[in-house]
Design a protein around this motif. Sequence first.
Motif, mmCIF file in Angstrom:
data_model
loop_
_atom_site.group_PDB
_atom_site.id
_atom_site.type_symbol
_atom_site.label_atom_id
_atom_site.label_comp_id
_atom_site.label_asym_id
_atom_site.label_seq_id
_atom_site.Cartn_x
_atom_site.Cartn_y
_atom_site.Cartn_z
ATOM 1 N N LEU A 15 0.828 -1.210 0.000
ATOM 2 C CA LEU A 15 0.000 0.000 0.000
ATOM 3 C C LEU A 15 0.861 1.257 0.000
ATOM 4 N N LEU A 16 1.944 1.210 0.758
ATOM 5 C CA LEU A 16 2.794 2.390 0.887
ATOM 6 C C LEU A 16 3.619 2.647 -0.366
ATOM 7 N N ARG A 17 3.575 1.715 -1.318
ATOM 8 C CA ARG A 17 4.254 1.980 -2.587
ATOM 9 C C ARG A 17 3.405 2.892 -3.478
ATOM 10 N N LEU A 18 2.119 2.989 -3.174
ATOM 11 C CA LEU A 18 1.244 3.887 -3.940
ATOM 12 C C LEU A 18 1.531 5.328 -3.549
ATOM 13 N N ALA A 26 -6.552 0.758 4.216
ATOM 14 C CA ALA A 26 -6.049 2.048 3.738
ATOM 15 C C ALA A 26 -6.632 3.197 4.562
ATOM 16 N N GLY A 27 -7.911 3.114 4.864
ATOM 17 C CA GLY A 27 -8.519 4.137 5.711
ATOM 18 C C GLY A 27 -7.912 4.143 7.096
ATOM 19 N N ALA A 28 -7.619 2.958 7.639
ATOM 20 C CA ALA A 28 -7.021 2.869 8.969
ATOM 21 C C ALA A 28 -5.620 3.471 8.990
ATOM 22 N N VAL A 29 -4.850 3.255 7.923
ATOM 23 C CA VAL A 29 -3.507 3.830 7.842
ATOM 24 C C VAL A 29 -3.583 5.355 7.924
ATOM 25 N N MET A 40 -8.336 12.934 2.180
ATOM 26 C CA MET A 40 -9.175 11.751 2.315
ATOM 27 C C MET A 40 -9.483 11.126 0.960
ATOM 28 N N SER A 41 -9.538 11.950 -0.073
ATOM 29 C CA SER A 41 -9.723 11.416 -1.415
ATOM 30 C C SER A 41 -8.492 10.627 -1.863
ATOM 31 N N ALA A 42 -7.311 11.163 -1.566
ATOM 32 C CA ALA A 42 -6.070 10.489 -1.957
ATOM 33 C C ALA A 42 -5.855 9.202 -1.185
ATOM 34 N N ALA A 43 -6.385 9.119 0.037
ATOM 35 C CA ALA A 43 -6.134 7.958 0.892
ATOM 36 C C ALA A 43 -6.608 6.656 0.261
ATOM 37 N N LEU A 44 -7.634 6.711 -0.595
ATOM 38 C CA LEU A 44 -8.181 5.495 -1.210
ATOM 39 C C LEU A 44 -7.913 5.406 -2.708
ATOM 40 N N THR A 45 -7.317 6.441 -3.275
ATOM 41 C CA THR A 45 -7.073 6.433 -4.717
ATOM 42 C C THR A 45 -6.033 5.380 -5.092
ATOM 43 N N GLY A 46 -6.396 4.531 -6.042
ATOM 44 C CA GLY A 46 -5.488 3.483 -6.501
ATOM 45 C C GLY A 46 -5.477 2.236 -5.642
ATOM 46 N N VAL A 47 -6.253 2.236 -4.561
ATOM 47 C CA VAL A 47 -6.298 1.086 -3.659
ATOM 48 C C VAL A 47 -7.440 0.173 -4.088
ATOM 49 N N GLU A 48 -7.162 -1.123 -4.198
ATOM 50 C CA GLU A 48 -8.220 -2.050 -4.564
ATOM 51 C C GLU A 48 -9.298 -2.054 -3.483
ATOM 52 N N PRO A 49 -10.559 -2.199 -3.858
ATOM 53 C CA PRO A 49 -11.652 -2.109 -2.884
ATOM 54 C C PRO A 49 -11.493 -3.038 -1.687
ATOM 55 N N ALA A 50 -10.902 -4.195 -1.883
ATOM 56 C CA ALA A 50 -10.745 -5.140 -0.777
ATOM 57 C C ALA A 50 -9.819 -4.613 0.310
ATOM 58 N N ARG A 51 -9.012 -3.579 -0.016
ATOM 59 C CA ARG A 51 -8.055 -3.023 0.944
ATOM 60 C C ARG A 51 -8.481 -1.643 1.441
ATOM 61 N N HIS A 52 -9.681 -1.201 1.135
ATOM 62 C CA HIS A 52 -10.111 0.133 1.537
ATOM 63 C C HIS A 52 -10.136 0.292 3.051
ATOM 64 N N GLY A 53 -10.526 -0.754 3.776
ATOM 65 C CA GLY A 53 -10.586 -0.657 5.230
ATOM 66 C C GLY A 53 -9.215 -0.406 5.828
ATOM 67 N N THR A 110 -0.216 8.001 -3.926
ATOM 68 C CA THR A 110 -1.349 8.675 -3.284
ATOM 69 C C THR A 110 -1.457 8.295 -1.813
ATOM 70 N N VAL A 111 -1.242 7.024 -1.489
ATOM 71 C CA VAL A 111 -1.332 6.591 -0.096
ATOM 72 C C VAL A 111 -0.205 7.193 0.725
ATOM 73 N N ARG A 112 1.012 7.218 0.172
ATOM 74 C CA ARG A 112 2.128 7.842 0.896
ATOM 75 C C ARG A 112 1.846 9.312 1.154
ATOM 76 N N ALA A 113 1.338 9.999 0.126
ATOM 77 C CA ALA A 113 1.047 11.420 0.287
ATOM 78 C C ALA A 113 -0.033 11.642 1.340
ATOM 79 N N ALA A 114 -1.074 10.819 1.315
ATOM 80 C CA ALA A 114 -2.154 10.976 2.291
ATOM 81 C C ALA A 114 -1.671 10.659 3.700
ATOM 82 N N THR A 115 -0.760 9.696 3.837
ATOM 83 C CA THR A 115 -0.249 9.333 5.153
ATOM 84 C C THR A 115 0.597 10.460 5.741
ATOM 85 N N VAL A 116 1.517 10.990 4.946
ATOM 86 C CA VAL A 116 2.327 12.120 5.405
ATOM 87 C C VAL A 116 1.432 13.323 5.700
ATOM 88 N N SER A 117 0.451 13.543 4.839
ATOM 89 C CA SER A 117 -0.449 14.684 5.030
ATOM 90 C C SER A 117 -1.275 14.535 6.298
#
Length: 503
Positions: free
Chosen positions: A302-305, A436-439, A421-434, A307-314
């Motif tokens: 997940l952290l290779r995405l 990704a949101g927790a991260v 919050m939009s970036a937190a789920l962008t590019g993440v497969e639906p099965a991992r949304h939970g 968008t997820v890295r940006a949302a986590t730092v943000s």
Amino acid sequence: MPLGLALPGSTPRRPAAAPARTAPDPAARTPRTYARRREEDTGAPRAGRARWVALAVVSAVNALDSAGFAIANTALPDLDRSLHMGPALLPWVMTAYALAFAGFLLFGGRAADVLGRRRMLLGGVAVYAAGAAVAAFAPAGGVLVAGRAMQGVGAALSGPPALALVAAIFTDTRERARAMGVFVAISASSFAGALVVGGVLTSAAGWRTPFLALLAVASSVGLVGAKVLPRDSARTPGSLDLPGAALITAGLMALVYGVSQAEHAPFGGLSVLGPVAAAAALLAAFVVRERLAAEPLLPLGLLRLRTVRAATVSGVVFYTTMVGLLFFAPLYLQGVRGYSPLLSGLAVAPMGLTVATSTPVAAAAVSRFGQRRTLAAGFAVMAAGLAAWTLIGAGTGYFTVLLPGLVVMSFGQTLAYTAMMSAALTGVEPARHGVAGAVNITAQQIGSGLGTAVLATVAAAATGPGTEGLIHGYRAGIATAAAIGLVGAAAATALLRKGRAGA
């Protein structure tokens, strides 16, 4: 006469045609029944107003976290007098919540993906309501702290599926942007609103009433959610990775505990370094465990995405910057200007109003300009609003300096939070949304605790004698928060530069 039947003594006509026609099921053709069957088969929500009611439910679940923190904060002096908690136990009313919340977030995200988002959200709300009941009827300080820990666990279990359900309910990109705007408006404005409501309830009927209010809201949300939330269908098969859950929970709890101790002890002291060192060891063991696990709690991919890295730092930067106002404003208004707790809450209430009214603008900005530009602009605007509060003095005008800075900062908060919050789920497969949101929520919680400790330490180091020295310390803390906001703007620009969502 139905085909395939004959009178006695007659010859049946075309017996083979009997199964060719069956009586139509009128209910199968009604739109309501079709929508219900579609929901049962796919987990998709019913069309129409029910989706927006479901959005209100998941937004309220997310808002319970902020409201629970703020509403308890306003009741601290009253419950201290009532339960004789003292300076050693009183901070644990807030710390127990933060520890439990941060520690169980990733487990809550994984459980939402494996066991079902609807199930975990409703279960988490039930735990939250039970914790509010324990706190409301607590006969002693220790029982109250236990109730607050239960609330933190409930929020950790219900928060990740709440964000994931927004994406599941609204699959169209434009509709999802609008829905995320509503989600942000309700969630972000709940803190300021709870400050006012908590002050009113505590002043009118004592410290127990804010917790009773949380109990009533959580119970109502659970009852409505059971009726309108889509059924669980898309789950991730596999285990909950309990060893990984134990390591990350213990590691994050140790980290938040160590950071919280920095508010009362030097950073180099054993009470800070001991828990932080233990947290580092536990979190390192967690990373090793996740690399080796067949079904990890946190897929490190997940952290290779970007968008997820940006949302986590943000998430870390966002709450550290926001703490610059939420932490120092009550201290300044009550300690220097002599505001009552209720008046202090009313003074910051325009935050909620600004967030609510500017949310459509933020959603439109994300759709038109992308996550990268909107997120960077949001952090820059937050820093500009905080810059106004670096001008505070013994007689600074509320309507000429404080309120404009508050409004500007809140508008930037809406921009940044919506894009984040939009970036937190962008590019993440639906099965991992939970997960990704927790991260992302974990990052926010770390930013809140870490930001409070860092800014309080900066302010304490800059504080001099007398009222003017106290104001100087507040200015230093607020200026540091503004600088961190500018760092966030640069980080968002860099991390999302090559991402499609941020283009």
